[in-house]
Design a protein around this motif. Structure first.
Motif, PDB file in Angstrom:
ATOM      1  N   LEU A 151      -0.850  12.814   8.896  1.00  0.00           N
ATOM      2  CA  LEU A 151       0.304  11.957   9.190  1.00  0.00           C
ATOM      3  C   LEU A 151       0.097  10.573   8.606  1.00  0.00           C
ATOM      4  O   LEU A 151       0.996  10.017   7.958  1.00  0.00           O
ATOM      5  CB  LEU A 151       0.506  11.868  10.705  1.00  0.00           C
ATOM      6  CG  LEU A 151       1.546  10.846  11.180  1.00  0.00           C
ATOM      7  CD1 LEU A 151       2.948  11.251  10.741  1.00  0.00           C
ATOM      8  CD2 LEU A 151       1.492  10.692  12.699  1.00  0.00           C
ATOM      9  N   ARG A 152      -1.068  10.008   8.801  1.00  0.00           N
ATOM     10  CA  ARG A 152      -1.324   8.643   8.352  1.00  0.00           C
ATOM     11  C   ARG A 152      -1.451   8.545   6.839  1.00  0.00           C
ATOM     12  O   ARG A 152      -1.290   7.456   6.278  1.00  0.00           O
ATOM     13  CB  ARG A 152      -2.560   8.095   9.073  1.00  0.00           C
ATOM     14  CG  ARG A 152      -2.262   7.860  10.545  1.00  0.00           C
ATOM     15  CD  ARG A 152      -3.442   7.464  11.369  1.00  0.00           C
ATOM     16  NE  ARG A 152      -3.034   7.190  12.744  1.00  0.00           N
ATOM     17  CZ  ARG A 152      -3.868   7.011  13.760  1.00  0.00           C
ATOM     18  NH1 ARG A 152      -5.178   7.077  13.556  1.00  0.00           N
ATOM     19  NH2 ARG A 152      -3.401   6.777  14.975  1.00  0.00           N
ATOM     20  N   LYS A 153      -1.742   9.669   6.192  1.00  0.00           N
ATOM     21  CA  LYS A 153      -1.701   9.687   4.729  1.00  0.00           C
ATOM     22  C   LYS A 153      -0.261   9.579   4.241  1.00  0.00           C
ATOM     23  O   LYS A 153       0.022   8.954   3.219  1.00  0.00           O
ATOM     24  CB  LYS A 153      -2.336  10.972   4.197  1.00  0.00           C
ATOM     25  CG  LYS A 153      -2.384  11.065   2.672  1.00  0.00           C
ATOM     26  CD  LYS A 153      -3.070  12.332   2.227  1.00  0.00           C
ATOM     27  CE  LYS A 153      -3.179  12.386   0.693  1.00  0.00           C
ATOM     28  NZ  LYS A 153      -1.846  12.460   0.048  1.00  0.00           N
ATOM     29  N   LYS A 154       0.679  10.165   4.978  1.00  0.00           N
ATOM     30  CA  LYS A 154       2.084  10.143   4.589  1.00  0.00           C
ATOM     31  C   LYS A 154       2.752   8.816   4.919  1.00  0.00           C
ATOM     32  O   LYS A 154       3.756   8.452   4.306  1.00  0.00           O
ATOM     33  CB  LYS A 154       2.845  11.273   5.299  1.00  0.00           C
ATOM     34  CG  LYS A 154       2.473  12.672   4.848  1.00  0.00           C
ATOM     35  CD  LYS A 154       3.289  13.707   5.588  1.00  0.00           C
ATOM     36  CE  LYS A 154       2.955  15.116   5.137  1.00  0.00           C
ATOM     37  NZ  LYS A 154       3.760  16.128   5.876  1.00  0.00           N
ATOM     38  N   VAL A 155       2.220   8.095   5.912  1.00  0.00           N
ATOM     39  CA  VAL A 155       2.831   6.853   6.381  1.00  0.00           C
ATOM     40  C   VAL A 155       1.846   5.708   6.180  1.00  0.00           C
ATOM     41  O   VAL A 155       0.897   5.544   6.951  1.00  0.00           O
ATOM     42  CB  VAL A 155       3.233   6.950   7.867  1.00  0.00           C
ATOM     43  CG1 VAL A 155       3.899   5.648   8.306  1.00  0.00           C
ATOM     44  CG2 VAL A 155       4.157   8.136   8.104  1.00  0.00           C
ATOM     45  N   GLY A 156       2.060   4.915   5.134  1.00  0.00           N
ATOM     46  CA  GLY A 156       1.198   3.776   4.864  1.00  0.00           C
ATOM     47  C   GLY A 156       1.763   2.520   5.492  1.00  0.00           C
ATOM     48  O   GLY A 156       2.982   2.305   5.504  1.00  0.00           O
ATOM     49  N   MET A 157       0.887   1.678   6.034  1.00  0.00           N
ATOM     50  CA  MET A 157       1.348   0.453   6.684  1.00  0.00           C
ATOM     51  C   MET A 157       0.699  -0.766   6.055  1.00  0.00           C
ATOM     52  O   MET A 157      -0.528  -0.849   5.954  1.00  0.00           O
ATOM     53  CB  MET A 157       1.055   0.490   8.190  1.00  0.00           C
ATOM     54  CG  MET A 157       1.521  -0.754   8.923  1.00  0.00           C
ATOM     55  SD  MET A 157       1.358  -0.624  10.727  1.00  0.00           S
ATOM     56  CE  MET A 157       2.720   0.471  11.098  1.00  0.00           C
TER      57      MET A 157
ATOM     58  N   GLU B 243       4.415   8.724   1.529  1.00  0.00           N
ATOM     59  CA  GLU B 243       5.841   8.986   1.362  1.00  0.00           C
ATOM     60  C   GLU B 243       6.675   7.889   1.999  1.00  0.00           C
ATOM     61  O   GLU B 243       7.779   7.579   1.542  1.00  0.00           O
ATOM     62  CB  GLU B 243       6.204  10.335   1.994  1.00  0.00           C
ATOM     63  CG  GLU B 243       5.516  11.527   1.357  1.00  0.00           C
ATOM     64  CD  GLU B 243       5.820  12.812   2.094  1.00  0.00           C
ATOM     65  OE1 GLU B 243       6.885  12.898   2.755  1.00  0.00           O
ATOM     66  OE2 GLU B 243       4.997  13.737   2.030  1.00  0.00           O
ATOM     67  N   THR B 244       6.157   7.321   3.088  1.00  0.00           N
ATOM     68  CA  THR B 244       6.829   6.242   3.807  1.00  0.00           C
ATOM     69  C   THR B 244       5.918   5.026   3.823  1.00  0.00           C
ATOM     70  O   THR B 244       4.713   5.144   4.079  1.00  0.00           O
ATOM     71  CB  THR B 244       7.150   6.667   5.252  1.00  0.00           C
ATOM     72  OG1 THR B 244       8.085   7.748   5.222  1.00  0.00           O
ATOM     73  CG2 THR B 244       7.738   5.517   6.054  1.00  0.00           C
ATOM     74  N   ILE B 245       6.488   3.847   3.558  1.00  0.00           N
ATOM     75  CA  ILE B 245       5.708   2.612   3.542  1.00  0.00           C
ATOM     76  C   ILE B 245       6.323   1.646   4.546  1.00  0.00           C
ATOM     77  O   ILE B 245       7.508   1.304   4.456  1.00  0.00           O
ATOM     78  CB  ILE B 245       5.697   1.979   2.139  1.00  0.00           C
ATOM     79  CG1 ILE B 245       5.148   2.978   1.115  1.00  0.00           C
ATOM     80  CG2 ILE B 245       4.863   0.702   2.135  1.00  0.00           C
ATOM     81  CD1 ILE B 245       5.335   2.536  -0.322  1.00  0.00           C
ATOM     82  N   ILE B 246       5.513   1.228   5.515  1.00  0.00           N
ATOM     83  CA  ILE B 246       5.942   0.276   6.537  1.00  0.00           C
ATOM     84  C   ILE B 246       5.398  -1.095   6.170  1.00  0.00           C
ATOM     85  O   ILE B 246       4.200  -1.259   5.914  1.00  0.00           O
ATOM     86  CB  ILE B 246       5.439   0.686   7.932  1.00  0.00           C
ATOM     87  CG1 ILE B 246       5.974   2.072   8.301  1.00  0.00           C
ATOM     88  CG2 ILE B 246       5.842  -0.343   8.974  1.00  0.00           C
ATOM     89  CD1 ILE B 246       5.362   2.643   9.569  1.00  0.00           C
ATOM     90  N   LEU B 247       6.269  -2.088   6.159  1.00  0.00           N
ATOM     91  CA  LEU B 247       5.912  -3.443   5.737  1.00  0.00           C
ATOM     92  C   LEU B 247       6.171  -4.412   6.882  1.00  0.00           C
ATOM     93  O   LEU B 247       7.312  -4.608   7.286  1.00  0.00           O
ATOM     94  CB  LEU B 247       6.761  -3.851   4.525  1.00  0.00           C
ATOM     95  CG  LEU B 247       6.857  -2.823   3.394  1.00  0.00           C
ATOM     96  CD1 LEU B 247       7.984  -3.173   2.442  1.00  0.00           C
ATOM     97  CD2 LEU B 247       5.538  -2.743   2.662  1.00  0.00           C
ATOM     98  N   ASP B 248       5.114  -5.007   7.406  1.00  0.00           N
ATOM     99  CA  ASP B 248       5.252  -5.952   8.513  1.00  0.00           C
ATOM    100  C   ASP B 248       5.133  -7.372   7.962  1.00  0.00           C
ATOM    101  O   ASP B 248       4.039  -7.861   7.715  1.00  0.00           O
ATOM    102  CB  ASP B 248       4.169  -5.679   9.560  1.00  0.00           C
ATOM    103  CG  ASP B 248       4.426  -6.416  10.878  1.00  0.00           C
ATOM    104  OD1 ASP B 248       5.296  -7.310  10.891  1.00  0.00           O
ATOM    105  OD2 ASP B 248       3.761  -6.094  11.875  1.00  0.00           O
TER     106      ASP B 248
END
Length: 287
Positions: A83-89, A165-170
């Protein structure tokens, strides 16, 4: 991949006298391959929300479905690597997370942690350093010899190297000058154009207006609005309740309204504002 929150509540320090709600019955869908902005005042629940997407936080109740992977209160920390490979933060001030002796090793760390062999991780580092606007010569440098803006780019390259696949930007542009902010935002828009889902937490409403396909507004742990930026920024109740700040173009349009200009809806980008002004001025001249 589509991400769906269904009646998600998160309580910090649950079952203690200090318990407080970070999220309160949030239901939200983040569309696949779209650029979605999450906005709201400090403490509104934005960061708490996105930390559920890769299970850094678990819901007290409700579920999150991330591309078919369900996260709930019973989810444990085993088998979360995929999961964490697919969702980078990309956290706020990501350069503070740099620690390796060279830029190359820092970028390679994430891919190797996710099972890349050294050759593939090195190839990813070479590609990503160029993608973020730095040349290959930076790979041999210490990340601590770089400028703040260059360190930011290296940290972003480290997240991208695992090809999420998904990149979260804070707040990814916090502290950058206008040129640096523009370059970073253009990079993320290009990544979306290549097929990634982008989720942006920001206080910069101009970035929302210029880059986001959709936006969500948080307040005190609750979702209070969601939709197209052009629609949400024209929600007068949100503005009246001080839950949302307008982009500069919309603020300027409001000022022009006091001088006789009339807008059916507030323009939220400089291009929209320019078009509106041109049409009204030309219309006045033709009468």
């Amino acid at each position: 991949m589509e991400i769906t929150f269904e009646h998600v509540t998160h309580s910090y320090d649950a079952n203690s006298p200090l318990a407080n709600l970070g999220l309160n019955d949030v239901s939200l869908t983040i569309a696949d391959k779209k650029f979605t902005a999450i906005v709201g005042q400090t403490g509104s629940g934005k960061s708490t929300l996105v930390r559920h997407i890769n299970a850094l936080l678990k819901p007290t109740s409700g579920t999150i479905n991330v591309g078919g992977r369900v996260i709930d209160s019973e989810t444990n920390n085993k088998n979360l690597k995929s999961l964490r490979k697919k969702v980078g933060m990309v956290f706020q001030f990501p350069e503070s997370q740099l620690f390796e002796e060279t830029v190359e090793k820092d970028i390679m760390f994430g891919p190797m942690n996710f099972g890349f062999d050294a050759s593939d991780a090195k190839k990813a580092a070479n590609e990503m350093i160029q993608l973020v606007g730095l040349d290959e010569s930076y790979l041999d440098k210490s990340p601590f010899d770089l400028s703040g803006g260059q360190m930011r780019r290296v940290a972003i390259a480290g997240v991208l190297a695992s090809r999420p696949e998904t990149i979260i930007l804070d707040e990814p542009t916090a502290g950058l000058d206008p040129v640096g902010r523009h370059e970073i935002m253009e990079l993320f828009k290009e990544l979306q154009n290549q097929g990634r889902t982008i989720i942006l937490i920001t206080h910069n409403m101009d970035d929302v207006a210029n880059y986001a396909d959709e936006m969500a507004v948080m307040n005190q742990g609750k979702l209070v609005a969601q939709g197209l930026p052009s629609v949400v920024f024209n929600n007068q109740q949100l503005i009246k309740d001080d839950l949302l700040t307008l982009p500069k173009s919309a603020q300027f349009a409001q000022a022009l309204s006091q001088k006789g200009f009339k807008f059916e809806k507030l323009p939220i980008t400089i291009d929209e504002l320019g078009t509106e002004i041109k049409q009204q001025v030309n219309g006045d001249n033709s009468e």
